[in-house]
Write a protein that holds these residues in place. Structure first.
Motif, short mmCIF file in Angstrom:
data_model
loop_
_atom_site.label_atom_id
_atom_site.label_comp_id
_atom_site.label_asym_id
_atom_site.label_seq_id
_atom_site.Cartn_x
_atom_site.Cartn_y
_atom_site.Cartn_z
N THR A 111 1.69 7.82 -10.42
CA THR A 111 2.83 8.69 -10.69
C THR A 111 4.13 7.91 -10.85
OG1 THR A 111 3.29 8.99 -8.33
CG2 THR A 111 1.77 10.55 -9.36
N PHE A 112 4.13 6.65 -10.42
CA PHE A 112 5.35 5.85 -10.49
C PHE A 112 5.46 5.15 -11.85
CE2 PHE A 112 6.33 6.85 -6.36
CZ PHE A 112 5.40 6.42 -5.42
N ALA A 153 0.84 -1.19 0.00
CA ALA A 153 0.00 0.00 0.00
C ALA A 153 0.87 1.24 0.00
CB ALA A 153 -0.91 -0.01 1.22
N ALA A 154 0.55 2.17 -0.88
CA ALA A 154 1.31 3.41 -0.99
C ALA A 154 0.54 4.57 -0.38
CB ALA A 154 1.62 3.71 -2.45
N SER A 155 1.29 5.52 0.13
CA SER A 155 0.67 6.69 0.75
C SER A 155 0.35 7.77 -0.27
CB SER A 155 1.60 7.27 1.83
OG SER A 155 2.83 7.69 1.26
N VAL A 156 0.73 7.52 -1.53
CA VAL A 156 0.47 8.48 -2.60
C VAL A 156 -0.17 7.76 -3.78
CG1 VAL A 156 2.39 9.95 -1.90
CG2 VAL A 156 2.77 8.15 -3.60
N ASN A 157 -0.56 8.53 -4.75
CA ASN A 157 -1.15 7.98 -5.96
C ASN A 157 -0.08 7.24 -6.75
OD1 ASN A 157 -2.34 7.49 -8.43
ND2 ASN A 157 -3.32 9.50 -8.55
N GLY A 171 8.58 -6.92 -11.84
CA GLY A 171 8.36 -5.50 -11.94
C GLY A 171 7.25 -5.20 -12.93
N ILE A 172 6.68 -4.01 -12.82
CA ILE A 172 5.58 -3.63 -13.70
C ILE A 172 5.64 -2.14 -13.98
CG2 ILE A 172 3.97 -3.32 -11.76
CD1 ILE A 172 1.75 -4.46 -13.65
N THR A 173 5.45 -1.78 -15.24
CA THR A 173 5.47 -0.38 -15.62
C THR A 173 4.12 0.27 -15.36
OG1 THR A 173 4.72 -0.76 -17.88
CG2 THR A 173 7.09 -0.96 -17.47
N ASP A 199 13.38 5.61 -5.89
CA ASP A 199 14.03 4.74 -4.92
C ASP A 199 13.29 4.72 -3.60
OD1 ASP A 199 17.29 4.28 -3.40
OD2 ASP A 199 15.93 2.85 -4.32
N TYR A 200 12.02 4.37 -3.66
CA TYR A 200 11.22 4.23 -2.44
C TYR A 200 11.07 2.74 -2.14
CZ TYR A 200 9.97 9.02 -3.66
OH TYR A 200 10.01 10.34 -3.99
N TRP A 201 11.28 2.38 -0.87
CA TRP A 201 11.19 0.98 -0.46
C TRP A 201 10.22 0.84 0.71
CZ3 TRP A 201 13.82 -3.10 -2.70
CH2 TRP A 201 14.85 -2.78 -3.59
#
Length: 111
Positions: free
Chosen positions: A29-30, A22-26, A49-51, A99-101
């Motif tokens: 954008t990644f 779960a991400a804290s942002v939309n 991985g997925i684009t 580079d968010y983990w």
């Protein structure tokens, strides 16, 4: 940006698990998001991985068993893992470029 992985657990060989990040942002954008895994004492390795457009790639050892997906509405990255093997045992991490983990979630597969 915060990423929180969940869904790990203890299963027998041949069983399934689904990991979620779960991400804290939309997450739309990644450009690229991925799952990695790490066994204590080893280097962290790329798993899948997925684009942003939905193109996915996998390492050979999980292709056909694992499916990565992203749910932009829920801002989650998922990894469906089927037919698990003992060698899949590891701590699994989600990553979003640049580079968010996320913190890892442990998957243990018994033989």
């Amino acid at each position: 940006v915060q990423l929180q992985a969940s869904g790990g657990g203890f299963v027998r060989a041949g069983e399934s698990l689904e990991l979620s990040c779960a991400a804290s942002v939309n997450i739309s954008t990644f450009l690229f998001m991925a799952w990695y895994r790490q066994v204590p004492g080893d280097q962290r390795e790329f798993v899948a991985g997925i684009t942003r457009g939905g193109n996915a790639n996998y390492i050979d050892s999980v292709r056909g068993r694992f499916t990565i997906s992203r749910d932009n509405a829920k801002n989650t990255l998922n990894l469906q893992m089927n037919n698990l093997k003992p060698e899949d045992t590891a701590v699994y991490y989600c990553r979003a470029l640049p580079d968010y983990w996320g913190r890892g979630t442990l998957v243990t597969v018994s033989s």
